[in-house]
Design a protein around this motif. Structure first.
Motif, PDB file in Angstrom:
ATOM      1  N   GLY A  13       0.784  -1.160   0.137  1.00 35.53           N
ATOM      2  CA  GLY A  13      -0.099  -0.060   0.006  1.00 35.53           C
ATOM      3  C   GLY A  13       0.841   1.135  -0.004  1.00 35.53           C
ATOM      4  N   LYS A  14       2.272   1.058  -0.309  1.00 31.79           N
ATOM      5  CA  LYS A  14       2.992   2.316  -0.236  1.00 31.79           C
ATOM      6  C   LYS A  14       3.729   2.303  -1.602  1.00 31.79           C
ATOM      7  N   TYR A  15       4.184   3.703  -2.036  1.00 29.05           N
ATOM      8  CA  TYR A  15       4.772   3.624  -3.299  1.00 29.05           C
ATOM      9  C   TYR A  15       6.178   4.337  -3.057  1.00 29.05           C
ATOM     10  N   LEU A  16       6.930   3.709  -3.626  1.00 28.20           N
ATOM     11  CA  LEU A  16       8.517   4.335  -3.438  1.00 28.20           C
ATOM     12  C   LEU A  16       8.739   5.701  -4.408  1.00 28.20           C
ATOM     13  N   MET A  17       8.774   6.663  -3.796  1.00 24.56           N
ATOM     14  CA  MET A  17       9.090   7.986  -4.284  1.00 24.56           C
ATOM     15  C   MET A  17      10.348   8.460  -4.027  1.00 24.56           C
ATOM     16  N   GLU A 108      -2.369   7.527   0.364  1.00 28.65           N
ATOM     17  CA  GLU A 108      -3.245   8.263   1.252  1.00 28.65           C
ATOM     18  C   GLU A 108      -2.361   9.523   1.327  1.00 28.65           C
ATOM     19  N   LYS A 109      -1.175   9.594   1.309  1.00 24.81           N
ATOM     20  CA  LYS A 109      -0.330  10.896   1.547  1.00 24.81           C
ATOM     21  C   LYS A 109       0.561  11.321   0.261  1.00 24.81           C
ATOM     22  N   LEU A 110       0.298  10.646  -0.775  1.00 19.22           N
ATOM     23  CA  LEU A 110       0.776  11.108  -2.095  1.00 19.22           C
ATOM     24  C   LEU A 110       0.609  12.350  -2.279  1.00 19.22           C
ATOM     25  N   PHE A 111      -0.892  12.768  -2.319  1.00 19.53           N
ATOM     26  CA  PHE A 111      -1.297  13.781  -2.875  1.00 19.53           C
ATOM     27  C   PHE A 111      -1.111  15.194  -2.214  1.00 19.53           C
ATOM     28  N   LEU A 123      -1.431  10.033 -11.930  1.00 16.24           N
ATOM     29  CA  LEU A 123      -1.447   9.137 -10.565  1.00 16.24           C
ATOM     30  C   LEU A 123      -2.832   8.516 -10.379  1.00 16.24           C
ATOM     31  N   ASN A 124      -3.695   9.310 -10.510  1.00 15.31           N
ATOM     32  CA  ASN A 124      -5.266   8.854 -10.502  1.00 15.31           C
ATOM     33  C   ASN A 124      -5.587   7.762 -11.504  1.00 15.31           C
TER      34      ASN A 124
END
Length: 158
Positions: A13-17, A108-111, A123-124
């Motif tokens: 549920g997390k993305y590597l940024m 949830e925190k990306l945006f 992304l959406n």
């Protein structure tokens, strides 16, 4: 014009940024992006994303999907064709990135992160696993998104 790749790697549920903080004269300085970079001679989009992911993160992709292409038009920078990917399979351990700081960020925190406005549009699209391959055109004046179109049809900007 130039060709680049960008991938959003997902785990739990997390993305590597990548927080772009280390390069001087970086048009994306202090913004958060996925992983990627410029094509080298004779590379396909898949060749480029595999190499860039390995170089920037130390990870080797084992399960990834080519999702779309974004045409970036700017009044400052040259036109760019960005090939978008998502991944949820990889091996290896993260290394220190020479372009910025790598961090796993919850969806949830990306945006809430500083990013290009157009990135929020794609992304959406990428978050929808049923979304077919798409073409997105994003036009910027400076840092301001002034026009967006998906598959040739104008989008309403908010």
């Amino acid at each position: 014009m130039r060709n680049t790749t960008l991938i959003y790697i997902e785990q739990d549920g997390k993305y590597l940024m990548l927080h772009r903080t280390k390069k001087k004269q970086d048009q994306s300085h202090d913004k958060w992006l996925g992983i990627g970079g410029k094509f080298e001679d004779k590379e396909s989009p898949e060749d480029c994303i595999l190499r860039e992911t390995r170089e920037e993160t130390g990870l080797t992709l084992t399960k990834y999907r080519y999702r779309g292409i974004v045409t970036f038009v700017s009044d400052i920078w040259e036109t760019e064709y960005m090939h978008l990917f998502t991944a949820d399979g990889f091996t290896g351990e993260l290394i220190e990135c020479q372009e910025g700081d790598l961090q796993w960020i919850s969806k949830e925190k990306l945006f809430s992160l500083p990013m290009w406005e157009g990135d929020k549009i794609f992304l959406n699209l990428l978050f929808d696993p049923e979304q077919p391959f798409f073409s997105l055109k994003l036009v910027y004046e400076g840092d301001r998104l002034t026009y967006a179109a998906k598959d040739g049809r104008s989008l309403t900007l908010t």
